[in-house]
Design an enzyme around this catalytic site. Structure first.
Site, PDB file in Angstrom:
ATOM      1  N   GLU A   1     -45.792  36.323   9.444  1.00  0.00           N
ATOM      2  CA  GLU A   1     -46.061  37.759   9.509  1.00  0.00           C
ATOM      3  C   GLU A   1     -47.515  38.061   9.146  1.00  0.00           C
ATOM      4  O   GLU A   1     -48.167  38.891   9.785  1.00  0.00           O
ATOM      5  CB  GLU A   1     -45.122  38.524   8.575  1.00  0.00           C
TER       6      GLU A   1
ATOM      7  N   THR B   1     -44.159  42.805   4.804  1.00  0.00           N
ATOM      8  CA  THR B   1     -42.958  43.641   4.628  1.00  0.00           C
ATOM      9  C   THR B   1     -41.907  43.021   3.722  1.00  0.00           C
ATOM     10  O   THR B   1     -40.942  43.698   3.352  1.00  0.00           O
ATOM     11  CB  THR B   1     -42.308  43.944   5.987  1.00  0.00           C
TER      12      THR B   1
END
Length: 333
Positions: A145, A184
């Site tokens: 990510e 996240t």
């Protein structure tokens, strides 16, 4: 003296010790994971095998192996994909801009299964960059990510911060024009500490309109915190390369659980650690299927007299639609 033979008493079967299992809710699959897995399955249904997937669609070996059996082929880079008309799906973690560009250059049929909440972080970063801000990215170096987020903008646009110590000593190029975004799947507590340091050091720091740590990460950590002080040990069902699963284990330890472990399958349980318990907490990372939770509980039920109690901290009803090209109505558009 009686002629009746003396038969020794048969030992009564040993009673299994009682074990109360507190099952955290919510746990397991989040909306982004469901969307990503469904994207692969729907692509297989619409276009047949093979379907290529760049990187693990989600960080769970059980899920990946199941999709392999159905016809998915997993690769780490696009150059492992032959010239083909088969779909090539990008994982839920997101990819650098160079990846879809390379796919377009080869006329590959690319389908982006990036979680919408990761896409939100990408867009925030792009807005900050357009407004002339340097971006502090709180996250873990090398995580897919983070690699994908950094790859949205030119080199030098981001400074990565992994720890509170790094937040204290970071020296950005322009302290007056700064913003931060985050991975996240981080620890809520660690991130809050780093953000507090950055706010203190850089009063003009621009922040996300809504925090970047996703609802599922937040909810699962809060659910763990609710049960961790009440149990002798806690198991997080998840993969070692799953960031959100690792953070759940850390959250349990910080909340006072004396023993917390990340376990992929029942066969991986270390019974020297999980013996002599009277209470156990169980949760699952956002990429771990419920069937593995049930497998873990069954393993304990073979050794203990188990009573399961679900502890619900919040309800979830988030749903993300499939990428447009995979929706049933796409052909009519």
């Amino acid at each position: 003296m009686s002629d009746t033979p003396i038969v020794p008493d048969r030992a009564a079967p040993a009673e299994r010790p009682a074990l109360k299992i507190l099952l955290a809710a919510p746990r397991g699959f989040c909306a982004g994971v469901v969307r990503a897995i469904d994207a692969v399955e729907q692509a297989l249904k619409l276009y047949g095998a093979p379907v290529y997937v760049r990187h693990e669609i989600v960080h769970n070996k059980y899920v990946v192996e199941d999709l392999k059996r159905k016809g998915a082929i997993f690769v780490e880079e696009l150059d492992e994909v032959p010239d083909t008309t088969a779909p090539v799906i990008f994982s839920a973690h997101g990819v650098p801009k160079s990846v879809p560009e390379a796919a377009a250059g080869r006329n590959l049929f690319a389908i982006d299964a990036t979680c919408p909440l990761v896409t939100k972080v990408h867009r925030e970063a792009q807005v900050h960059f357009k407004r002339g801000r340097h971006i502090l990215l709180i996250g873990h170096k090398g995580h897919p990510e983070v690699v994908g987020t950094i790859g949205q903008l030119p080199d030098g646009a981001f400074t990565l911060i992994e720890t509170a110590e790094e937040a204290e000593r970071v020296s950005p190029p322009d302290a007056e024009n700064l913003a931060y975004v985050t991975q996240t799947t981080l620890s809520l507590d660690d991130t809050a500490e780093m953000v507090a340091i950055l706010r203190r050091r850089f009063p003009k720091l621009s922040e996300p309109h809504k925090e970047d740590i996703c609802y599922a990460t937040t909810n699962r950590q809060e659910a763990v915190k609710a049960i961790a002080p009440k149990v002798d040990a806690l198991i997080v069902v998840g993969a070692p390369n799953s960031s959100n699963s690792q953070r759940l284990r850390e959250a349990a330890e910080r909340a006072g659980c004396p023993r917390a472990a990340l376990v992929q399958r029942a066969a991986d349980i270390d019974w020297s650690v999980f013996s002599g318990l009277s209470s156990l907490g169980v949760t699952a990372g956002a990429s771990a299927p419920e069937v593995l939770v049930e497998e873990i509980i069954d393993a304990f039920a073979a050794r203990y007299d188990v009573r399961v109690e679900t502890v619900t901290s919040t309800e979830e009803d988030v749903f993300f639609p499939l990428p447009r090209v995979l929706r049933p109505d796409a052909a009519a558009e």
